[in-house]
Write an enzyme that holds these catalytic residues in place. Structure first.
Site, PDB file in Angstrom:
ATOM      1  N   GLU A  86       0.819  -1.216   0.000  1.00 29.99           N
ATOM      2  CA  GLU A  86       0.000   0.000   0.000  1.00 29.99           C
ATOM      3  C   GLU A  86       0.853   1.267   0.000  1.00 29.99           C
ATOM      4  OE1 GLU A  86      -3.488   2.260   0.042  1.00 29.99           O
ATOM      5  OE2 GLU A  86      -3.228   0.101  -0.260  1.00 29.99           O
ATOM      6  N   ASP A  87       1.931   1.280   0.785  1.00 26.67           N
ATOM      7  CA  ASP A  87       2.665   2.525   1.029  1.00 26.67           C
ATOM      8  C   ASP A  87       4.051   2.591   0.414  1.00 26.67           C
ATOM      9  OD1 ASP A  87       0.525   3.450   2.507  1.00 26.67           O
ATOM     10  OD2 ASP A  87       1.298   2.657   4.393  1.00 26.67           O
TER      11      ASP A  87
END
Length: 716
Positions: free
Chosen positions: A82-83
């Site tokens: 996600e990051d």
């Protein structure tokens, strides 16, 4: 709420993991940490800490639940997709597919956002439920991720704190409770309460602190008395006193409209012993030590909660009239109360009685899968999963003694579907305590329910008005959806065939190359889908027939008018047996012999109105939705219509009128009476008739009854 700030060192985590994992498994965990630390290099949390501190904290929470090493690895990596620039395939190559699936599953759950539209939020919730049913560890990682985020939420702006807290109270805390994760649920509740209603939380926190301070000595005396009584009887066990958590107190005050001083069981004691028999011995001891409060005893050992929780609960009148709650359970039950479904990894039961958290969670997840298939509307799916997440539970028994836990208000049909979908689909009646009862009967605690089935039976649309469980509603809707599709396909073929006759064609002998060309141009996958679209009113049969008749282009379609043969328009015959795809509205209640017109209603099929119906004016400008219809030569069913009879208000008139209607072979579906003045009354009957001629016979017969003054059809 203040929480002691834990250390975020990988060495501490690995040291803790050494208590239950092998050295090789710990090396794999450390390898996942190195990968995550490198991926998050240069990233910082809003609290000012390096980002990798968060995954380590989440992994530590899961380690305290004794999760397997791959779950710990996935927790350390749960934000890399996600990051960071890391892709799922890269994780699969460096580690394995199982870990990649876990991390990918957690990443997909980060999109739940209460600021988005309701439909988007519900669709994301549905996605979370689906991921949860594939691997329960996905939701365990997400819950611990949310818990650590809630612990550090204070650095966010107030609007964000409220949004995240509301989301946690409505979704994550109930899921933790449903999976038996008591410790996580309590902390999520209290942290959310503190951030969502900070002033209320501070007031209650001070009140609890004052109450605790004023009664500290008293509580120590109770704890000592309980411990000494156990020692006198030679029972080995631990006694611990505690305060109820603040959100629980607040909810009880709110739901029961009580002040803080009226909340009885603010203080509680937990007694943990070695085995079940000892629990009941201890119950007798505490009841001899302090008087029990009538009606405040619950045996969750014999009948566990739906999340697997087991314990004996009793409220006692303690010293100085102070009500105290005592919970009595075994060490194994304490493990399950703390870790719920996660206890599968840290504790194995010697027997499976169907009441352990793994079995109960698996049953709930299986129900979710069935609901996934049965719901097309994500918003409705979300609402009915919430019903299952917030149950006021009812415990009922099968004839063989199996206990089923259902939400409060559940009916016989909900019970049948809880046993098995096939049992629900074919139920026709039931016996409660050996007495026949209707299917809509609401169940109560302790009842024994026996379902009566018939192989020819099928779900009834009326069930949707009273079932409360998501599983029951999903199964009924799935059946109706399939039935609707079948009837829509049959109706669509009849409608299209009628229009094709105007071009000298019919559906069965339609050139396949022409049909396939139309399907391709219309982005349809099959001929059945085309017919369903027509039956549902989403495509006009006249336009489809025109396109199919245009051999190779639209030129012929422009020259030949749809639905015509030698200048005579084709009319669609209405039999009344078409099913749910042909509807007769209440605004005019047409019957055979009435002049009628048809209107296409997207998703519903054909709505048949009387030609003089006042509602037709709303569709004057929508000529493309009109359909020429006529009654079939021999309609296959009776039709409902209404009549109003104005009568002199005499005793026995209603019975006389009803008998006359029944004599002529009509069934009375409903009757309402209203007094016009002191001398007369109006009787509104909803009756079934074959056609207008049958209705005329009934009206003539009723006019011969002396008290009858006037009769006319309603609605006019």
């Amino acid at each position: 709420m203040t929480v002691d700030k834990p250390r975020f060192l990988i060495s501490d985590l690995c040291s803790f993991l050494g208590s239950y994992l092998s050295a090789e498994q710990i090396r794999e965990v450390y390898r996942a940490y190195l990968f995550g630390a490198e991926a998050h290099e240069g990233q910082w949390r809003k609290s000012g800490e390096p980002y990798i501190h968060h995954p380590i904290a989440v992994a530590r929470l899961l380690a305290e639940m004794r999760m397997d090493y791959k779950c710990i690895m996935a927790a350390l990596l749960h934000d890399v997709i996600e990051d960071t620039a890391t892709a799922r395939d890269q994780l699969a190559a460096v580690f394995d597919e199982e870990i990649a699936d876990l991390v990918d599953g957690v990443s997909k759950l980060t999109q739940i956002d209460f600021r988005s539209r309701e439909e988007a939020q519900a669709a994301n919730f549905r996605k979370m439920m689906l991921a949860m049913t594939k691997d329960i560890r996905v939701i365990l990682i997400k819950l611990t991720d949310r818990l650590h985020n809630m612990r550090t939420l204070g650095v966010m702006v107030p609007a964000t704190c409220r949004r995240v807290s509301r989301e946690t109270l409505e979704i994550y805390a109930p899921i933790a409770n449903r999976l038996g994760l008591y410790g996580i649920r309590v902390e999520l509740d209290d942290l959310s309460f503190a951030h969502y209603w900070p002033w209320r939380h501070r007031v209650l926190e001070r009140a609890v602190s004052r109450a605790r301070g004023a009664r500290t000595e008293l509580m120590k005396n109770v704890e000592t008395a309980l411990r000494e009584r156990l020692e006198q009887e030679g029972i080995t066990g631990t006694v611990a006193g505690r305060c109820k958590h603040i959100y629980s107190i607040y909810r009880k005050m709110r739901d029961k409209n009580r002040s803080f001083s009226e909340v009885a069981d603010v203080f509680a004691f937990r007694v943990v012993v070695d085995k079940v028999d000892t629990c009941y011995r201890v119950l007798g001891l505490v009841h001899n030590l302090y008087k029990p409060v009538p009606g405040r005893f619950k045996d969750y050992i014999a009948i566990p909660k739906s999340n697997g929780y087991q314990s004996l609960h009793t409220v006692l009148m303690g010293p100085q009239g102070l009500p105290i709650e005592v919970q009595i359970r075994t060490e194994d039950m304490q493990h399950i109360a703390d870790s719920g479904i996660a206890a599968h990894w840290m504790y194995k039961s010697d027997h499976d009685d169907g009441g352990n958290p793994q079995t109960l969670a698996a049953d709930w997840l299986q129900n979710l899968l069935e609901m996934q298939r049965g719901y097309g509307d994500s918003v409705e799916f979300l609402e009915h999963v919430k019903i299952d997440l917030f149950p006021d539970e009812v415990y009922v028994f099968t004839p063989r003694g199996r206990i089923l836990v259902l939400p409060k208000g559940a009916t016989v049909v909900d019970f049948a579907y809880a046993i098995h979908s096939d049992v629900g689909n074919t139920c026709v009646a039931a016996r409660i305590e050996r007495h026949l009862v209707p299917l809509r009967t609401v169940l109560h605690n302790g009842q024994t329910v026996e379902i009566i089935n018939s192989p020819e039976a099928a779900p009834n649309p009326a069930w949707l008005k009273f079932v409360v469980t998501g599983k029951a509603r999903a199964n009924v809707r799935a059946y109706l959806k399939n039935l609707q599709r079948q009837e829509a396909e049959a109706l669509g073929q009849r409608l299209l065939d009628g229009e094709l006759k105007g071009f000298g064609l019919d559906w069965q002998h339609l050139p396949q190359e022409r049909l396939q060309a139309y399907l391709s141009a219309s982005n349809l996958t099959s001929a059945a889908q085309l017919l369903v679209d027509i039956g549902l009113g989403n495509r006009m049969p006249a336009l489809v027939a025109r396109r199919l008749a245009a051999d190779g282009g639209d030129e012929l379609a422009e020259k030949v008018q749809p639905g015509q043969e030698a200048g005579r328009p084709h009319r669609f015959p209405i039999k009344g047996t078409e099913g749910i795809m042909v509807n007769f509205p209440r605004c005019c209640r047409p019957i055979p012999g009435d002049g009628i017109v048809g209107l296409f209603s997207p998703g519903k099929g054909i709505v048949v109105h009387r030609q003089e119906c006042g509602n037709l004016g709303d569709f004057q400008s929508q000529g493309d939705k009109w359909l020429d219809v006529e009654w079939a030569a021999e309609p296959g069913v009776d039709f409902s219509t209404g009549i109003r009879i104005e009568v002199n208000n005499r005793r026995g008139t209603l019975a006389t009128v009803a008998a006359a209607i029944a004599e002529l072979g009509s069934n009375i579906e409903n009757v309402q009476s209203s007094e016009k003045d002191g001398m007369s009354a109006a009787l509104d009957f909803l009756i079934t008739v074959h056609d207008r001629q049958h209705l005329a016979q009934i009206i003539r017969r009723l006019r011969a009854i002396p008290p009858v003054m006037r009769i006319f059809r309603i609605p006019r």
